[in-house]
Design an enzyme around this catalytic site. Structure first.
Site, mmCIF file in Angstrom:
data_model
loop_
_atom_site.group_PDB
_atom_site.id
_atom_site.type_symbol
_atom_site.label_atom_id
_atom_site.label_comp_id
_atom_site.label_asym_id
_atom_site.label_seq_id
_atom_site.Cartn_x
_atom_site.Cartn_y
_atom_site.Cartn_z
ATOM 1 N N ARG A 90 0.815 -1.204 0.000
ATOM 2 C CA ARG A 90 0.000 0.000 0.000
ATOM 3 C C ARG A 90 0.851 1.258 0.000
ATOM 4 N NH1 ARG A 90 -4.562 -0.586 3.836
ATOM 5 N NH2 ARG A 90 -5.338 -1.379 1.856
ATOM 6 N N TYR A 91 1.939 1.198 0.746
ATOM 7 C CA TYR A 91 2.796 2.375 0.907
ATOM 8 C C TYR A 91 3.972 2.309 -0.073
ATOM 9 C CZ TYR A 91 0.521 3.433 5.422
ATOM 10 O OH TYR A 91 -0.359 3.767 6.417
ATOM 11 N N ARG A 94 7.315 0.097 1.575
ATOM 12 C CA ARG A 94 7.224 -1.047 2.488
ATOM 13 C C ARG A 94 5.948 -1.836 2.204
ATOM 14 N NH1 ARG A 94 5.744 3.703 4.245
ATOM 15 N NH2 ARG A 94 4.318 4.076 5.989
ATOM 16 N N CYS A 103 -2.690 -18.158 14.846
ATOM 17 C CA CYS A 103 -2.271 -17.298 15.959
ATOM 18 C C CYS A 103 -2.326 -18.126 17.237
ATOM 19 C CB CYS A 103 -3.197 -16.102 16.107
ATOM 20 S SG CYS A 103 -3.283 -15.076 14.630
ATOM 21 N N CYS A 107 -8.241 -13.167 18.450
ATOM 22 C CA CYS A 107 -8.862 -11.948 18.972
ATOM 23 C C CYS A 107 -10.215 -11.790 18.295
ATOM 24 C CB CYS A 107 -8.021 -10.724 18.628
ATOM 25 S SG CYS A 107 -6.258 -10.913 18.946
ATOM 26 N N CYS A 110 -10.307 -9.176 15.473
ATOM 27 C CA CYS A 110 -9.252 -9.222 14.449
ATOM 28 C C CYS A 110 -9.694 -8.546 13.154
ATOM 29 C CB CYS A 110 -8.868 -10.661 14.151
ATOM 30 S SG CYS A 110 -7.591 -10.795 12.882
ATOM 31 N N ARG A 112 -8.304 -8.922 10.329
ATOM 32 C CA ARG A 112 -8.052 -9.784 9.178
ATOM 33 C C ARG A 112 -8.762 -11.124 9.351
ATOM 34 N NH1 ARG A 112 -2.306 -8.945 8.711
ATOM 35 N NH2 ARG A 112 -2.753 -6.839 7.992
ATOM 36 N N ASP A 270 -10.894 -1.022 13.867
ATOM 37 C CA ASP A 270 -11.249 -1.073 12.450
ATOM 38 C C ASP A 270 -12.713 -1.477 12.292
ATOM 39 O OD1 ASP A 270 -8.712 -0.384 11.535
ATOM 40 O OD2 ASP A 270 -8.028 -2.465 11.567
ATOM 41 N N ASP A 307 -6.822 3.589 10.937
ATOM 42 C CA ASP A 307 -6.459 2.977 9.663
ATOM 43 C C ASP A 307 -7.662 3.235 8.763
ATOM 44 O OD1 ASP A 307 -4.797 1.665 7.917
ATOM 45 O OD2 ASP A 307 -4.384 0.000 9.291
ATOM 46 N N LYS A 314 -2.699 4.533 7.582
ATOM 47 C CA LYS A 314 -2.872 4.986 8.962
ATOM 48 C C LYS A 314 -2.789 6.507 9.035
ATOM 49 C CE LYS A 314 -0.722 0.718 10.500
ATOM 50 N NZ LYS A 314 -0.460 0.173 9.136
HETATM 51 C C1 LIG Z 1 0.468 -0.670 8.889
HETATM 52 C C2 LIG Z 1 0.899 -1.032 7.559
HETATM 53 C C3 LIG Z 1 2.242 -0.859 7.171
HETATM 54 C C4 LIG Z 1 3.287 -0.312 8.099
HETATM 55 O O1 LIG Z 1 3.026 1.017 8.433
HETATM 56 P P1 LIG Z 1 4.033 1.847 9.344
HETATM 57 O O2 LIG Z 1 3.305 3.102 9.614
HETATM 58 O O3 LIG Z 1 5.293 2.010 8.552
HETATM 59 O O4 LIG Z 1 4.282 1.032 10.592
HETATM 60 C C5 LIG Z 1 2.584 -1.189 5.884
HETATM 61 N N1 LIG Z 1 1.676 -1.659 5.012
HETATM 62 C C6 LIG Z 1 0.378 -1.817 5.347
HETATM 63 C C7 LIG Z 1 -0.568 -2.323 4.327
HETATM 64 C C8 LIG Z 1 -0.045 -1.519 6.633
HETATM 65 O O5 LIG Z 1 -1.335 -1.700 6.971
HETATM 66 S S1 SF4 Z 2 -5.384 -9.462 15.734
HETATM 67 FE FE1 SF4 Z 2 -5.843 -11.187 14.341
HETATM 68 S S2 SF4 Z 2 -3.851 -11.685 13.468
HETATM 69 FE FE2 SF4 Z 2 -3.437 -10.481 15.288
HETATM 70 S S3 SF4 Z 2 -3.172 -11.989 16.949
HETATM 71 FE FE3 SF4 Z 2 -5.320 -11.358 16.956
HETATM 72 S S4 SF4 Z 2 -6.329 -12.894 15.705
HETATM 73 FE FE4 SF4 Z 2 -4.162 -13.046 15.232
#
Ligand SMILES: *Cc1c(COP(=O)(O)O)cnc(C)c1O
Ligand code: SF4
Length: 348
Positions: A90-91, A94, A103, A107, A110, A112, A270, A307, A314
């Protein structure tokens, strides 16, 4: 089998087990394992003092998850930034690298949950494609190894991923995102740490949401990682009934700092389905930052971020410290609410 694997084997994973353990009528749990897999390992379970406490709420499913909540399966629109199944890019410089579907507990909030727990969505078979993608994108200088939880893989599997990433010349830093130091500190063995430190500069972001999670054994695990020169950051999710309280949050941040973890982010929850009952107002997050900044070590103050739904990344939010800015002066409000004036330079 290692000790941590034995602990995981004894996890609660069904509504029947939850019903029995907490004396909840089975009808009140019906369908909740379909919203998201259930898993609570005995170590984390042992931190629950009573039904409904902040530890309980994070992992024990609740009927409220079935509420019609107008929330999303992929609130951050990660899929649209996913060129291959294991990557979210996305960025500019990175990306996330999803390597484990599993996991040490799940959670309920979560973000995801559409993928986590599902070996068809996150799998070692997608690793090669991920590495190839990163290797062919020289703009990527930072990879965040995530999942699921990467530390649920074996030492060997983790080492294979790290060593292959380290061969990519344009990668400067590696990061591991993990909740293992909180959920299963027994996993942080000296053997694991000895292996990890071969791949510096390696950072680790951990995930704690409540001061009671910083048990002596968790603090010891964090110390072991810090001793290996792994800079530790923490990401905390703001959750109603868990940590939506300035006193709790300040204590959490102070305890993290004492465990050599630098608080990095507090996330507004989220907009993921089944979490309406966890969501707080955004003002609550701002109030928490206001109650920490200035009142305790600046090192203990994380950034409060949303986010952005839809995949904007973010976005940091700050209480109104900057009251006014013009070409002559800046009007500032300090942590106690007092007003100060800073004069702009006269020579432009
Ligand atoms: C959070 C995240 C990152 C890392 O973000 P930082 O602000 O550099 O910690 C990179 N890619 C994605 C898709 C993210 O959600
Ligand atoms: S937030 Fe989602 S990915 Fe992270 S530890 Fe909890 S269940 Fe696992």
């Amino acid at each position: 089998m290692e000790q941590w694997q034995k602990i995981l084997k004894k996890s609660l994973t069904t509504v029947e087990e939850i019903s029995e353990r907490f004396n909840i009528p089975i009808e009140e749990l019906k369908g909740l394992d379909k919203v998201f897999d259930i898993k609570i390992n005995p170590y984390y379970l042992s931190l629950i003092k009573e039904k409904g406490d902040p530890i309980y709420k994070q992992v024990i499913p609740d009927l409220a998850e079935l509420q019609q909540d107008k929330l999303f399966s992929d609130p951050l629109c990660e899929e649209k930034d996913s060129p291959v199944p294991s990557i979210v890019h996305r960025y500019p410089d990175r990306c996330l690298f999803l390597v484990s579907h599993d996991c040490a507990s799940y959670c309920r909030f979560c973000t995801r949950k559409r993928k986590v727990g599902d070996p068809t969505k996150i799998s070692l078979k997608f690793i090669d494609q991920g590495i190839k993608y990163i290797a062919s994108h020289p703009e990527i200088r930072d990879v965040i190894i995530s999942g699921g939880d990467p530390l649920l893989l074996s030492d060997k599997q983790i080492e294979s991923i790290l060593s292959r990433l380290r061969k990519i010349k344009h990668l400067e830093i590696l990061r591991i995102g993990t909740r293992v130091p909180c959920y299963l500190p027994q996993r942080i063995t000296s053997r694991l740490v000895k292996m990890l430190k071969k791949y510096h500069p390696l950072y680790m972001n951990v995930h704690f949401n409540h001061p009671d999670e910083l048990t002596p054994i968790a603090v010891k695990a964090l110390g072991r990682l810090a001793d290996a020169g792994i800079p530790l950051g923490d990401q905390t999710v703001l959750l109603k009934g868990v940590n939506d309280d300035p006193v709790v949050m300040k204590k959490l941040m102070q305890k993290l700092l004492a465990a050599r973890v630098k608080p990095y982010y507090i996330y507004q929850t989220d907009m993921v389905y089944g979490t309406e009952h966890f969501r707080t107002s955004v003002e609550k997050g701002l109030e928490i930052i206001k109650s920490i900044r200035g009142w305790t070590s600046g090192m203990a103050v994380p950034q409060f971020v949303i986010d952005a739904p839809g995949g904007g990344g973010k976005i940091p939010l700050l209480p109104e410290y900057l009251q006014e800015i013009n070409e002559n002066e800046v009007v500032l409000k300090n942590y106690e609410g007092k007003i100060f004036h800073y004069r702009q330079p006269t020579v432009k």
